[in-house]
Design an enzyme around this catalytic site. Structure first.
Site, PDB file in Angstrom:
ATOM      1  N   GLY A 229       0.823  -1.207   0.000  1.00 47.11           N
ATOM      2  CA  GLY A 229       0.000   0.000   0.000  1.00 47.11           C
ATOM      3  C   GLY A 229       0.855   1.253   0.000  1.00 47.11           C
ATOM      4  O   GLY A 229       1.824   1.340  -0.746  1.00 47.11           O
ATOM      5  N   ALA A 253       4.297   0.892 -14.303  1.00 45.35           N
ATOM      6  CA  ALA A 253       3.421   2.076 -14.254  1.00 45.35           C
ATOM      7  C   ALA A 253       2.442   2.075 -13.081  1.00 45.35           C
ATOM      8  O   ALA A 253       1.587   2.961 -13.010  1.00 45.35           O
ATOM      9  CB  ALA A 253       2.666   2.292 -15.566  1.00 45.35           C
ATOM     10  N   ALA A 254       2.578   1.127 -12.165  1.00 46.70           N
ATOM     11  CA  ALA A 254       1.673   1.151 -11.000  1.00 46.70           C
ATOM     12  C   ALA A 254       1.915   2.436 -10.193  1.00 46.70           C
ATOM     13  O   ALA A 254       0.969   3.086  -9.739  1.00 46.70           O
ATOM     14  CB  ALA A 254       1.902  -0.074 -10.125  1.00 46.70           C
ATOM     15  N   GLY A 255       3.174   2.802 -10.053  1.00 47.89           N
ATOM     16  CA  GLY A 255       3.498   4.047  -9.338  1.00 47.89           C
ATOM     17  C   GLY A 255       2.962   5.261 -10.087  1.00 47.89           C
ATOM     18  O   GLY A 255       2.461   6.211  -9.478  1.00 47.89           O
ATOM     19  N   ASP A 256       3.057   5.217 -11.405  1.00 48.96           N
ATOM     20  CA  ASP A 256       2.533   6.341 -12.204  1.00 48.96           C
ATOM     21  C   ASP A 256       1.022   6.430 -12.048  1.00 48.96           C
ATOM     22  O   ASP A 256       0.450   7.516 -11.955  1.00 48.96           O
ATOM     23  CB  ASP A 256       2.890   6.150 -13.684  1.00 48.96           C
ATOM     24  CG  ASP A 256       4.390   6.134 -13.898  1.00 48.96           C
ATOM     25  OD1 ASP A 256       5.109   6.813 -13.133  1.00 48.96           O
ATOM     26  OD2 ASP A 256       4.859   5.438 -14.819  1.00 48.96           O
TER      27      ASP A 256
END
Ligand code: RIB
Length: 315
Positions: A229, A253-256
């Site tokens: 999380g 791209a999860a952070g993006d």
């Protein structure tokens, strides 16, 4: 009317190679396939916020080539304002080579190409976009001095500044005056360790790292922690926000996605806590799909899980 978001950053075409296991140094492995998917941290964050229904402007550079045109078209199709993206004749469009393993983990090499042409002069030419925006979000795939100039300009104009410090620089590469101008710093765990100098990515290490970054003057540190999380630290709160459980197939791209969704939440007037949880849900959807921009969720999908989440929270 939602506030306007300006994304200042990179646009890359991702060459994604899927494989069972990542090669070790000196090892050859067989890839399963190669796909070309629009990416770049700047482009991804603009796409994420745009797909969630925001008014987003993109400021960045591509080569004057078919790949650059394809990246711009992809953003334009979901409503991002790309009228100030610059086509650079002397450079090719930025490219990223991404290895994705069976477990959904990735490693990325970026060749910046035209992204290097995003210089201070380019920001001067586009100062009107800074005036039009309320939230301005940066990453570090364009020249650092451009980002620092942009942050100073944004603060001078009283805008909310979000810096996603990826890829992470050495801490001494960030000028002293910049830290205090960052409203939200959004590193992942390893970026937190590198920037804070606390080389420990346990939960305790992340808390210490975030505290060190607050001491430098950052107003809010929001650490993205993958399947754990996110952790938010500011002067009045230190809170872990667990992620929604997801079957990760590709974390690219999860952070993006998190950043684009977080700024979406803020721009819609959500409180920080709601914006973090909204972003957690969006990112959990992105990891369930392959690729960068191809994985980013629409508003309906996020809302349906978000509503369920809010209902549970109120029980
Ligand atoms: O954050 C993911 C992105 O990093 C990819 O889309 C790739 O282009 C690199 O910039």
């Amino acid at each position: 009317m939602k506030d306007r978001i300006l994304v200042v950053g990179s646009l890359n075409m991702d060459m994604v190679i899927e494989m069972k296991k990542m090669p070790r140094i000196g090892e050859s492995v067989m890839g399963r396939n190669i796909t070309y998917i629009p990416g770049g941290k700047g482009g991804n964050q603009a796409f994420a916020a745009g797909k969630l229904g925001n008014r987003v402007m993109m400021l960045g550079c591509v080569g004057n080539d078919d790949i650059g045109k394809a990246l711009v078209a992809n953003l334009s199709e979901i409503g991002v304002d790309v009228s100030n993206v610059s086509y650079i004749s002397e450079e090719t469009t930025g490219m990223a080579v991404i290895y994705v393993s069976e477990t959904g983990d990735n490693s990325i090499v970026v060749v910046p190409g035209a992204n290097s042409a995003c210089d201070i002069e380019f920001l001067h030419e586009n100062e009107k976009l800074f005036r039009m925006a309320d939230y301005i979000i940066f990453q570090l795939e364009i020249p650092f001095e451009t980002v620092f100039h942009g942050i100073r300009k944004a603060k001078e104009m009283g805008k909310t500044v979000i810096l996603n410090p990826a890829p992470a620089p050495e801490p001494e590469e960030i000028p002293e005056d910049i830290w205090g101008m960052i409203d939200y710093l959004t590193p992942n765990e390893t970026e937190t360790a590198k920037l804070s100098g606390i080389d420990d990515i346990s939960d305790e290490g992340i808390q210490k790292g975030a505290a060190r970054l607050l001491e430098k003057g950052v107003k809010n540190v929001l650490v993205t922690m993958g399947k754990k999380g996110a952790f938010l630290a500011n002067r009045s709160a230190k809170v872990f926000y667990p992620a929604r459980k997801a079957e990760a197939v590709d974390t690219t791209a999860a952070g993006d996605c998190f950043n684009g969704a977080f700024v979406t939440g803020l721009s819609e007037g959500m409180g920080i806590q709601d914006a973090v949880q909204f972003a957690n849900i969006a990112a959990s959807i992105a990891v369930e799909r392959k690729g960068a921009q191809s994985s980013l969720p629409g508003r309906e999908e996020v809302n349906s899980l978000w509503k369920g989440y809010k209902a549970d929270e109120n029980e």
